[in-house]
Design a protein around this motif. Sequence first.
Motif: not given
Length: 473
Positions: A61-70, A98-106
């Motif tokens: 939220s602070q660095e405006d990465l647009g959801g992208q993870i290095s 980004a991340g694992s598609a298998e992991l489902q959020p709450a």
Amino acid sequence: MLEPDGRPSLRRRLLSSLLVPLMLLLVVESLITYGGALIYSNHVHDRDLGDDAMTLAQMLSQEDLGGQISPQARFLLEYAPEGHNYFNVSSQKHGLLAGSAELQPAPLSAANSDGEPTLYSTSLYTPKQKRRELRAATVRIPNLQDPSDQLTVTMAETLHDRHQRAREILLLSIPAQAMLIASVFLLVFYGVRVGLRQLDPLTARLGAREHDLAPIGDADVPVEILPLTRTIDGLFARQRGMLALQDRFIADAAHQLKTPLAGLRVHVERAQIDPSKETVADALQHILRLTQRASRTSSQLLALTRAQSPELSETAPLCLLDLAQLIPELLSVRVHDAIAAGVDLGYEGPAGPLWIDGDRISLQEMLDNLIDNSMRYAGRKSIVTVGVSVQSEGPCISVEDNGPGVPPAFLERLGERFFRVPGITEEGTGLGLAIVQRIAERHRATVRFLNGSTGGLRVEVVFPPARTSKTLG
């Protein structure tokens, strides 16, 4: 538990009965400790997992990465010393960023409205199709590039570290618990050993006895073994009774057999001094009479001893008997004796049954002594009547004769051992009515000595009503 010589050991039995529960207590304590450690470990890991999710959300939220993870950040997020961590950043409009598609959020319904992470348990399947249980934390934040969009940040970790921390805590606590259990067992061992020493004074006191059968008493006896010592006191009491009965029998035998044995000696010496035919015949006649007297005395002494024995009630328990049937049967075997003695022996009884609790053999001995007493002292041509009736107290057996009777002053003493009415010339031991008295006491019956309606002696034995339950037809 047995000693080396094969005998049971109270100490070993007590310790073994305590050791097994203590071992079970150690197992239960270990399970409880592991459960508590796992709860604590879950609490700490859940807090750290929530902090990681919040940190990642704040960074996005602070660095405006647009959801992208290095790639470097991805490596750090997924790294775990033992196992694997997972993360997921997804957009409400654009899906997985980004991340694992298998992991489902709450689910949205479970998300906290105050921006705090939502913790929950989930699972996913690895590329090898192995199910892996996870603990996850989800945080929802606004997308800075698109205010109408919302990002969901999810962090998850396996349960390996949680269980590993719980096992470590358990392994740290087991030695302390084992030492505590061992200390308790040693204290119990010492307590049992000291407690059993309380029996030493009692053991020493009993060991110092030789022939003393006095009661042990309760002075220095622990409460736990009072039932045992009281049982031993009961045994001592029975033994004292048996020894007293034996001593009385020996004294009675010596008292009663002294006279006939002395007479036998006199007549044997008389025949030796004067071996003439007349003297020897007269001596033999006296010897025969004396031996018959000694034989009858010994028989009655044995009968009295049996009647007084406390073991008689155990070997011959009372059973249901019908006096109206039993007494005529017992009386029939004495008819020939009565005819030989010149006595008119008769019977009077009810037509219906009359039940008591009794012992057939003892009742026969009692009736024989009553009949013998009447026939001996009433004399020839006398009348002896045996009756069975019902009185207010219960069933009654009576034996009455028309002989000379007994003065009223001596009636109460007729049941005493060796008592004979003064002035009686007939030979006797004074034991017949004493035997009747003892047999009646065993049957809880009452013996009454009365003057008969025709001037002779009347003896009544009144029994309590039958207590044995039985349907009578």
